[in-house]
Each structure stands twice: as structure tokens, then as C-alpha cells.
Motif scaffolding. Structure first.
Motif, PDB file in Angstrom:
ATOM      1  N   ASP A 121       0.837  -1.208   0.000  1.00  0.00           N
ATOM      2  CA  ASP A 121       0.000   0.000   0.000  1.00  0.00           C
ATOM      3  C   ASP A 121       0.871   1.258   0.000  1.00  0.00           C
ATOM      4  OD1 ASP A 121       0.918   0.371   2.604  1.00  0.00           O
ATOM      5  OD2 ASP A 121      -0.993  -0.124   3.552  1.00  0.00           O
ATOM      6  N   GLY A 122       0.233   2.429   0.078  1.00  0.00           N
ATOM      7  CA  GLY A 122       0.942   3.704   0.014  1.00  0.00           C
ATOM      8  C   GLY A 122       1.836   3.981   1.205  1.00  0.00           C
ATOM      9  N   ASN A 123       1.687   3.229   2.284  1.00  0.00           N
ATOM     10  CA  ASN A 123       2.528   3.401   3.477  1.00  0.00           C
ATOM     11  C   ASN A 123       3.645   2.368   3.560  1.00  0.00           C
ATOM     12  OD1 ASN A 123       0.967   5.561   4.455  1.00  0.00           O
ATOM     13  ND2 ASN A 123      -0.527   4.120   5.308  1.00  0.00           N
ATOM     14  N   ASN A 124       3.942   1.723   2.450  1.00  0.00           N
ATOM     15  CA  ASN A 124       4.968   0.673   2.381  1.00  0.00           C
ATOM     16  C   ASN A 124       4.655  -0.519   3.292  1.00  0.00           C
ATOM     17  OD1 ASN A 124       6.300   2.177   0.522  1.00  0.00           O
ATOM     18  ND2 ASN A 124       8.214   2.330   1.665  1.00  0.00           N
ATOM     19  N   GLN A 125       3.388  -0.792   3.482  1.00  0.00           N
ATOM     20  CA  GLN A 125       3.010  -1.995   4.220  1.00  0.00           C
ATOM     21  C   GLN A 125       2.743  -3.096   3.211  1.00  0.00           C
ATOM     22  OE1 GLN A 125       0.348  -1.710   7.582  1.00  0.00           O
ATOM     23  NE2 GLN A 125      -0.728  -3.549   6.905  1.00  0.00           N
ATOM     24  N   ALA A 126       3.509  -4.158   3.309  1.00  0.00           N
ATOM     25  CA  ALA A 126       3.387  -5.283   2.385  1.00  0.00           C
ATOM     26  C   ALA A 126       2.567  -6.389   3.042  1.00  0.00           C
ATOM     27  CB  ALA A 126       4.760  -5.818   2.009  1.00  0.00           C
ATOM     28  N   THR A 127       1.562  -6.856   2.324  1.00  0.00           N
ATOM     29  CA  THR A 127       0.751  -7.988   2.780  1.00  0.00           C
ATOM     30  C   THR A 127       0.977  -9.129   1.796  1.00  0.00           C
ATOM     31  OG1 THR A 127      -0.904  -6.475   3.666  1.00  0.00           O
ATOM     32  CG2 THR A 127      -1.567  -8.778   3.378  1.00  0.00           C
ATOM     33  N   ILE A 128       1.543 -10.215   2.297  1.00  0.00           N
ATOM     34  CA  ILE A 128       1.870 -11.371   1.478  1.00  0.00           C
ATOM     35  C   ILE A 128       0.934 -12.503   1.884  1.00  0.00           C
ATOM     36  CG2 ILE A 128       3.639 -13.056   0.856  1.00  0.00           C
ATOM     37  CD1 ILE A 128       4.979 -10.026   2.330  1.00  0.00           C
ATOM     38  N   THR A 129       0.178 -13.015   0.919  1.00  0.00           N
ATOM     39  CA  THR A 129      -0.745 -14.130   1.165  1.00  0.00           C
ATOM     40  C   THR A 129      -0.328 -15.301   0.289  1.00  0.00           C
ATOM     41  OG1 THR A 129      -2.533 -12.556   1.584  1.00  0.00           O
ATOM     42  CG2 THR A 129      -3.161 -14.843   1.189  1.00  0.00           C
ATOM     43  N   ILE A 130      -0.046 -16.419   0.928  1.00  0.00           N
ATOM     44  CA  ILE A 130       0.357 -17.624   0.213  1.00  0.00           C
ATOM     45  C   ILE A 130      -0.679 -18.694   0.507  1.00  0.00           C
ATOM     46  CG2 ILE A 130       2.131 -19.392  -0.053  1.00  0.00           C
ATOM     47  CD1 ILE A 130       4.155 -17.317   0.930  1.00  0.00           C
ATOM     48  N   LYS A 131      -1.204 -19.305  -0.570  1.00  0.00           N
ATOM     49  CA  LYS A 131      -2.194 -20.376  -0.436  1.00  0.00           C
ATOM     50  C   LYS A 131      -1.608 -21.665  -1.012  1.00  0.00           C
ATOM     51  CE  LYS A 131      -6.024 -17.192  -1.056  1.00  0.00           C
ATOM     52  NZ  LYS A 131      -7.167 -16.817  -1.887  1.00  0.00           N
ATOM     53  N   TRP A 132      -2.008 -22.778  -0.429  1.00  0.00           N
ATOM     54  CA  TRP A 132      -1.632 -24.081  -0.954  1.00  0.00           C
ATOM     55  C   TRP A 132      -2.698 -25.089  -0.536  1.00  0.00           C
ATOM     56  CZ3 TRP A 132       0.209 -22.079   3.484  1.00  0.00           C
ATOM     57  CH2 TRP A 132       0.180 -22.876   4.627  1.00  0.00           C
ATOM     58  N   GLN A 133      -2.722 -26.204  -1.224  1.00  0.00           N
ATOM     59  CA  GLN A 133      -3.664 -27.265  -0.896  1.00  0.00           C
ATOM     60  C   GLN A 133      -2.930 -28.585  -0.892  1.00  0.00           C
ATOM     61  OE1 GLN A 133      -7.325 -27.101  -2.998  1.00  0.00           O
ATOM     62  NE2 GLN A 133      -8.174 -28.874  -1.981  1.00  0.00           N
ATOM     63  N   SER A 134      -2.897 -29.193   0.259  1.00  0.00           N
ATOM     64  CA  SER A 134      -2.207 -30.475   0.406  1.00  0.00           C
ATOM     65  C   SER A 134      -2.938 -31.562  -0.360  1.00  0.00           C
ATOM     66  CB  SER A 134      -2.132 -30.863   1.885  1.00  0.00           C
ATOM     67  OG  SER A 134      -1.423 -29.889   2.611  1.00  0.00           O
ATOM     68  N   PRO A 135      -2.219 -32.548  -0.862  1.00  0.00           N
ATOM     69  CA  PRO A 135      -2.871 -33.646  -1.569  1.00  0.00           C
ATOM     70  C   PRO A 135      -3.855 -34.381  -0.653  1.00  0.00           C
ATOM     71  CG  PRO A 135      -0.493 -33.719  -1.878  1.00  0.00           C
ATOM     72  CD  PRO A 135      -0.762 -32.666  -0.856  1.00  0.00           C
ATOM     73  N   GLY A 136      -5.032 -34.629  -1.178  1.00  0.00           N
ATOM     74  CA  GLY A 136      -6.035 -35.360  -0.414  1.00  0.00           C
ATOM     75  C   GLY A 136      -6.873 -34.520   0.530  1.00  0.00           C
ATOM     76  N   GLU A 137      -6.612 -33.226   0.618  1.00  0.00           N
ATOM     77  CA  GLU A 137      -7.401 -32.367   1.500  1.00  0.00           C
ATOM     78  C   GLU A 137      -8.368 -31.540   0.669  1.00  0.00           C
ATOM     79  OE1 GLU A 137      -5.000 -30.087   4.152  1.00  0.00           O
ATOM     80  OE2 GLU A 137      -4.398 -31.850   5.287  1.00  0.00           O
ATOM     81  N   ALA A 138      -9.538 -31.304   1.229  1.00  0.00           N
ATOM     82  CA  ALA A 138     -10.587 -30.588   0.495  1.00  0.00           C
ATOM     83  C   ALA A 138     -10.403 -29.074   0.567  1.00  0.00           C
ATOM     84  CB  ALA A 138     -11.954 -30.971   1.046  1.00  0.00           C
ATOM     85  N   ALA A 139      -9.938 -28.582   1.687  1.00  0.00           N
ATOM     86  CA  ALA A 139      -9.850 -27.136   1.884  1.00  0.00           C
ATOM     87  C   ALA A 139      -8.406 -26.652   1.736  1.00  0.00           C
ATOM     88  CB  ALA A 139     -10.362 -26.764   3.271  1.00  0.00           C
ATOM     89  N   PRO A 140      -8.217 -25.500   1.101  1.00  0.00           N
ATOM     90  CA  PRO A 140      -6.857 -24.949   0.988  1.00  0.00           C
ATOM     91  C   PRO A 140      -6.422 -24.306   2.306  1.00  0.00           C
ATOM     92  CG  PRO A 140      -8.425 -23.508  -0.094  1.00  0.00           C
ATOM     93  CD  PRO A 140      -9.198 -24.701   0.360  1.00  0.00           C
ATOM     94  N   HIS A 141      -5.121 -24.175   2.452  1.00  0.00           N
ATOM     95  CA  HIS A 141      -4.524 -23.493   3.612  1.00  0.00           C
ATOM     96  C   HIS A 141      -3.970 -22.160   3.137  1.00  0.00           C
ATOM     97  CE1 HIS A 141      -4.623 -27.208   5.996  1.00  0.00           C
ATOM     98  NE2 HIS A 141      -4.325 -27.808   4.854  1.00  0.00           N
ATOM     99  N   GLN A 142      -3.737 -21.256   4.078  1.00  0.00           N
ATOM    100  CA  GLN A 142      -3.118 -19.987   3.692  1.00  0.00           C
ATOM    101  C   GLN A 142      -2.270 -19.452   4.832  1.00  0.00           C
ATOM    102  OE1 GLN A 142      -6.015 -17.129   2.413  1.00  0.00           O
ATOM    103  NE2 GLN A 142      -5.988 -15.996   4.289  1.00  0.00           N
ATOM    104  N   HIS A 143      -1.247 -18.721   4.430  1.00  0.00           N
ATOM    105  CA  HIS A 143      -0.341 -18.054   5.369  1.00  0.00           C
ATOM    106  C   HIS A 143      -0.283 -16.584   4.961  1.00  0.00           C
ATOM    107  CE1 HIS A 143       3.099 -17.410   8.006  1.00  0.00           C
ATOM    108  NE2 HIS A 143       3.639 -16.736   7.011  1.00  0.00           N
ATOM    109  N   VAL A 144      -0.503 -15.699   5.909  1.00  0.00           N
ATOM    110  CA  VAL A 144      -0.480 -14.262   5.631  1.00  0.00           C
ATOM    111  C   VAL A 144       0.614 -13.630   6.479  1.00  0.00           C
ATOM    112  CG1 VAL A 144      -1.780 -12.099   5.696  1.00  0.00           C
ATOM    113  CG2 VAL A 144      -2.945 -14.227   5.122  1.00  0.00           C
ATOM    114  N   THR A 145       1.466 -12.832   5.822  1.00  0.00           N
ATOM    115  CA  THR A 145       2.505 -12.078   6.505  1.00  0.00           C
ATOM    116  C   THR A 145       2.316 -10.609   6.177  1.00  0.00           C
ATOM    117  OG1 THR A 145       4.082 -13.903   6.368  1.00  0.00           O
ATOM    118  CG2 THR A 145       5.004 -11.712   6.688  1.00  0.00           C
TER     119      THR A 145
END
Length: 151
Positions: A121-145
Motif C-alpha cells: 500500500d501507500g505506506n509501504n506496508q506489504a501484505t503477502i498471502t500464500i495459499k496451498w492445498q495439500s494432496p487429499g485435503e478438500a480445503a486450501p490453507h493460507q499463510h499471511v505475513t
């Protein structure tokens, strides 16, 4: 007439009366042992699944920290950070996103919902969102920094 096996009020046990009890005891012991082995195999399967899940969470955290480190090492002006790291067109973002694809399952190029997202954003705040889905799982996971890149 009294039976041969009944003497003085007590039943005499003879080998003929206990035939088959050893086999029955052996079968029960094998059954209990088999149930124990199956339980151990089941626990090992759950353990492997949990280890893989922990690895993916760790990898996602390390990848998020990697791009934050790259941001800290470059020009920290808002315009430069947005041009280099904002998804989906930032030059450094593209390189980093390909490493995310190779490290985590379920991240597919061309499928926007699965790709990592970097927003500065304009204040140099970085939001990093990483999503992945493990094999055999129905719902994805996510990590936000969220990191503030001071200029």
C-alpha cells in the motif's frame, strides 16, 4: 454311578477336557496383536500427514520471509516496491511466485485463486498471502505475513 472325573466333590481336569483351548488362546493372542499392529500403522499414517502439513506451513513462512527480505534489500520507495513486488506484474514477484509454485502443492500458474498475492500500500506496508492445498485435503490453507518496509 459316579463319573471317573468326579472324585471327592472336585472335577478332575484331564487332557481330554482341555483339547482346543491352546488353539483358542493362540487365536485370541493373534487377534489382539493384529489390532495393535493396525493401530500403530494408522498412527503412523496420521503422523506422516501432520509432518507434511507442518512442512508446508514452514515453507510458506520461509517464502514469505524471503520476499520481505528482498524488499528490504532493494529501493524502498513506494513506487519501486509496487513496481517490483506487487502481484501479478512485478518483476521480482514473478520470480518469487515461480519458487512458491515449485515449493508448495496446489499452486497452479494461470489459476489466480491459487497464486500467491503481494500487495504494497501507500505506506509501504506489504501484505503477502500464500495459499496451498495439500494432496487429499478438500480445503486450501493460507499463510499471511504483513511487514512494514521503512524507507
Amino acid at each position: 454311578m459316579k463319573s471317573e472325573h468326579y472324585k471327592s466333590g472336585k472335577i478332575n481336569s484331564s487332557p481330554g477336557l482341555q483339547q482346543g483351548s491352546v488353539i483358542l488362546e493362540s487365536l485370541i493372542a493373534i487377534l489382539i496383536f493384529s489390532i495393535g499392529i493396525l493401530a500403530i500403522v494408522g498412527l503412523q499414517g496420521v503422523s506422516i500427514k501432520n509432518i507434511a502439513s507442518a512442512k508446508y506451513r514452514t515453507d510458506a513462512s520461509l517464502l514469505a520471509n524471503q520476499i520481505v527480505g528482498q524488499m528490504w534489500a532493494t529501493d524502498k520507495s513506494t513506487a519501486a516496491l509496487q513496481n517490483n513486488f506487487n502481484s501479478p506484474d512485478g518483476g521480482n514477484y514473478k520470480t518469487w511466485a515461480s519458487s512458491v509454485q515449485s515449493a508448495l502443492p496446489g499452486v497452479v500458474s494461470g489459476v489466480p485463486d491459487t497464486l500467491p498475492l503481494v500487495v504494497i500500500d501507500g505506506n509501504n506496508q506489504a501484505t503477502i498471502t500464500i495459499k496451498w492445498q495439500s494432496p487429499g485435503e478438500a480445503a486450501p490453507h493460507q499463510h499471511v505475513t504483513v511487514a512494514r518496509i521503512n524507507g
